[in-house]
Design a protein around this motif. Structure first.
Motif, PDB file in Angstrom:
ATOM      1  N   UNK A  79       0.837  -1.202   0.000  1.00  0.00           N
ATOM      2  CA  UNK A  79       0.000   0.000   0.000  1.00  0.00           C
ATOM      3  C   UNK A  79       0.873   1.253   0.000  1.00  0.00           C
ATOM      4  N   UNK A  80       1.958   1.223   0.772  1.00  0.00           N
ATOM      5  CA  UNK A  80       2.871   2.370   0.814  1.00  0.00           C
ATOM      6  C   UNK A  80       3.508   2.615  -0.544  1.00  0.00           C
ATOM      7  N   UNK A  81       3.933   1.548  -1.216  1.00  0.00           N
ATOM      8  CA  UNK A  81       4.557   1.693  -2.532  1.00  0.00           C
ATOM      9  C   UNK A  81       3.563   2.221  -3.562  1.00  0.00           C
ATOM     10  N   UNK A  82       2.317   1.767  -3.462  1.00  0.00           N
ATOM     11  CA  UNK A  82       1.283   2.238  -4.391  1.00  0.00           C
ATOM     12  C   UNK A  82       1.066   3.737  -4.226  1.00  0.00           C
ATOM     13  N   UNK A  83       0.935   4.194  -2.989  1.00  0.00           N
ATOM     14  CA  UNK A  83       0.694   5.626  -2.745  1.00  0.00           C
ATOM     15  C   UNK A  83       1.929   6.458  -3.089  1.00  0.00           C
ATOM     16  N   UNK A  84       3.115   5.880  -2.900  1.00  0.00           N
ATOM     17  CA  UNK A  84       4.334   6.616  -3.248  1.00  0.00           C
ATOM     18  C   UNK A  84       4.519   6.721  -4.756  1.00  0.00           C
ATOM     19  N   UNK A  85       3.971   5.745  -5.490  1.00  0.00           N
ATOM     20  CA  UNK A  85       4.183   5.697  -6.930  1.00  0.00           C
ATOM     21  C   UNK A  85       3.156   6.461  -7.747  1.00  0.00           C
ATOM     22  N   UNK A  86       2.210   7.117  -7.107  1.00  0.00           N
ATOM     23  CA  UNK A  86       1.210   7.881  -7.859  1.00  0.00           C
ATOM     24  C   UNK A  86       0.902   9.201  -7.170  1.00  0.00           C
ATOM     25  N   UNK A  87       0.298  10.119  -7.924  1.00  0.00           N
ATOM     26  CA  UNK A  87      -0.034  11.429  -7.366  1.00  0.00           C
ATOM     27  C   UNK A  87      -1.200  11.352  -6.395  1.00  0.00           C
ATOM     28  N   UNK A  88      -2.154  10.483  -6.690  1.00  0.00           N
ATOM     29  CA  UNK A  88      -3.314  10.317  -5.814  1.00  0.00           C
ATOM     30  C   UNK A  88      -2.914   9.466  -4.610  1.00  0.00           C
ATOM     31  N   UNK A  89      -2.826  10.079  -3.447  1.00  0.00           N
ATOM     32  CA  UNK A  89      -2.370   9.399  -2.231  1.00  0.00           C
ATOM     33  C   UNK A  89      -3.537   8.851  -1.401  1.00  0.00           C
ATOM     34  N   UNK A  90      -4.703   8.773  -1.989  1.00  0.00           N
ATOM     35  CA  UNK A  90      -5.894   8.369  -1.239  1.00  0.00           C
ATOM     36  C   UNK A  90      -5.863   6.889  -0.868  1.00  0.00           C
ATOM     37  N   UNK A  91      -6.256   6.621   0.373  1.00  0.00           N
ATOM     38  CA  UNK A  91      -6.402   5.254   0.872  1.00  0.00           C
ATOM     39  C   UNK A  91      -7.807   5.132   1.428  1.00  0.00           C
ATOM     40  N   UNK A  92      -8.530   4.115   1.029  1.00  0.00           N
ATOM     41  CA  UNK A  92      -9.921   3.986   1.468  1.00  0.00           C
ATOM     42  C   UNK A  92      -9.998   3.827   2.979  1.00  0.00           C
ATOM     43  N   UNK A  93     -11.140   4.230   3.538  1.00  0.00           N
ATOM     44  CA  UNK A  93     -11.346   4.124   4.981  1.00  0.00           C
ATOM     45  C   UNK A  93     -11.288   2.658   5.411  1.00  0.00           C
ATOM     46  N   UNK A  94     -11.931   1.784   4.652  1.00  0.00           N
ATOM     47  CA  UNK A  94     -11.924   0.362   5.003  1.00  0.00           C
ATOM     48  C   UNK A  94     -10.516  -0.213   4.929  1.00  0.00           C
ATOM     49  N   UNK A  95      -9.740   0.218   3.925  1.00  0.00           N
ATOM     50  CA  UNK A  95      -8.360  -0.242   3.796  1.00  0.00           C
ATOM     51  C   UNK A  95      -7.518   0.193   4.979  1.00  0.00           C
ATOM     52  N   UNK A  96      -7.755   1.419   5.430  1.00  0.00           N
ATOM     53  CA  UNK A  96      -7.024   1.943   6.585  1.00  0.00           C
ATOM     54  C   UNK A  96      -7.381   1.159   7.842  1.00  0.00           C
ATOM     55  N   UNK A  97      -8.655   0.856   8.012  1.00  0.00           N
ATOM     56  CA  UNK A  97      -9.116   0.118   9.197  1.00  0.00           C
ATOM     57  C   UNK A  97      -8.518  -1.291   9.216  1.00  0.00           C
ATOM     58  N   UNK A  98      -8.536  -1.963   8.063  1.00  0.00           N
ATOM     59  CA  UNK A  98      -7.966  -3.313   7.984  1.00  0.00           C
ATOM     60  C   UNK A  98      -6.477  -3.272   8.311  1.00  0.00           C
ATOM     61  N   UNK A  99      -5.774  -2.298   7.737  1.00  0.00           N
ATOM     62  CA  UNK A  99      -4.347  -2.165   7.996  1.00  0.00           C
ATOM     63  C   UNK A  99      -4.079  -1.888   9.472  1.00  0.00           C
ATOM     64  N   UNK A 100      -4.915  -1.059  10.077  1.00  0.00           N
ATOM     65  CA  UNK A 100      -4.776  -0.731  11.498  1.00  0.00           C
ATOM     66  C   UNK A 100      -4.903  -1.974  12.362  1.00  0.00           C
ATOM     67  N   UNK A 101      -5.975  -2.742  12.142  1.00  0.00           N
ATOM     68  CA  UNK A 101      -6.215  -3.942  12.953  1.00  0.00           C
ATOM     69  C   UNK A 101      -5.118  -4.994  12.744  1.00  0.00           C
ATOM     70  N   UNK A 102      -4.817  -5.268  11.479  1.00  0.00           N
ATOM     71  CA  UNK A 102      -3.876  -6.346  11.172  1.00  0.00           C
ATOM     72  C   UNK A 102      -2.464  -6.005  11.640  1.00  0.00           C
ATOM     73  N   UNK A 103      -1.993  -4.799  11.323  1.00  0.00           N
ATOM     74  CA  UNK A 103      -0.625  -4.420  11.690  1.00  0.00           C
ATOM     75  C   UNK A 103      -0.455  -4.335  13.200  1.00  0.00           C
TER      76      UNK A 103
END
Length: 314
Positions: A79-103
């Motif tokens: 996810x970090x590489x994807x956001x670093x590799x494009x201008x649009x740095x948006x991460x979905x709310x659900x994606x953020x929540x999943x990353x928060x819980x799992x990490x």
């Protein structure tokens, strides 16, 4: 609720976008580290499972540690590489929540596993004659399950408390991933309770394990000094120093992130510290345990040669 806007718009993961040249360099470095991480930790897991000689408590916990590291970096780095590799740095709310819980679950699990590995080394060095009885398979399995469940429980509690905080439209995460301290900092309400709960959880999963590890290594050091054989002392020290090196680096960086007041944290420091324990530290385990461990290197050679020679015989 105003916080509901975040669930529709998602979060903007700024990362290192304020430093374009550094971001380009870091993209390549992180990608290389991630690939090496995948190869190294998968190798450790396969060797520990396939080689019968490594079916010991030490390598059982090492395989668990490698799986945790592999999962943690996979949860964050792509996810970090994807956001670093494009201008649009948006991460979905659900994606953020999943990353928060799992990490958070994986990070907490690793804290417990490292403490268990210290106890395993204590039993091996200080109680060698009773080692097989102390670290019997049922106990090892129970300790591993406890580590995973402990990480899951604390993640569910802290994650749930954090995502319920109203953000009031604040959706810019000046960080590399969705972490509890970063999301607490975005909240537009009093977060005293959340910070207190985070501090208590950090004490339980950071300070307590570190204290147990230090006590274990205090006994280990005493036992090593009593060994008359110089080669025996070097072998015992070499076995334990690898684990201690990982412990110091991992706990040092994560304590720096989680045991400081949330509002007093430097954003840039937090980014680099998080980058270190989510990208760099997970790579150290396979490097240390393969390059400095004769058993793993021997098992790896046996497996590789076996794969090469078997087809030739056929």
């Amino acid at each position: 609720m105003k916080s509901n806007n975040n669930s529709q718009e998602g979060f903007i993961l700024l990362g290192f976008s304020d430093k374009p040249q550094l971001e380009t360099i870091l993209f390549g470095v992180i990608l290389v580290f991630y690939i090496l991480n995948l190869v190294g930790n998968i190798t450790i897991i396969l060797v520990s499972c396939l080689d019968f000689k490594l079916h010991t408590p030490m390598y059982f916990f090492l395989a668990n540690l490698s799986f945790v590291d592999l999962s943690l970096t996979t949860c964050i780095v792509p996810q970090l590489l994807v956001t670093m590799g494009k201008k649009d740095k948006t991460m979905s709310f659900s994606g953020c929540v999943v990353q928060l819980y799992v990490s958070h679950s994986l990070g907490s699990t690793e804290c417990i596993i490292l403490a268990i590995m210290a106890y395993d080394r204590y039993a091996a060095v200080c109680r060698p004659l009773h080692y097989a009885v102390i670290m019997h398979p049922q106990l090892c399995l129970w300790l591993a399950v406890t580590a995973w469940l402990s990480g899951l429980v604390t993640s569910l509690i802290q994650g749930s408390l954090t995502i319920q905080l109203p953000m009031c439209g604040h959706n810019q995460l000046d960080h590399i991933c969705c972490e509890v301290p970063v999301l607490i900092r975005l909240a537009c309400v009093d977060t005293t309770f959340n910070e207190a709960e985070l501090f208590v959880a950090s004490l339980l999963f950071l300070v307590v394990p570190v204290s147990l590890i230090l006590v274990s290594y205090g006994y280990i050091a005493q036992a090593i000094l009593r060994i008359k054989s110089t080669s025996g002392r070097h072998k015992a020290f070499g076995t334990c120093s690898s684990h201690l090196m990982v412990v110091i680096i991992f706990y040092g960086t994560i304590i720096f992130m989680y045991l400081r007041p949330v509002k007093n944290q430097s954003k840039d420091q937090g980014k680099f510290v998080s980058l270190f324990y989510t990208v760099v530290t997970p790579l150290l385990n396979p490097v240390i345990y393969t390059l400095r461990n004769r058993d793993v290197k021997g098992a790896l050679k046996t497996l590789v040669l076996g794969k090469i020679l078997v087809p030739e015989k056929l």
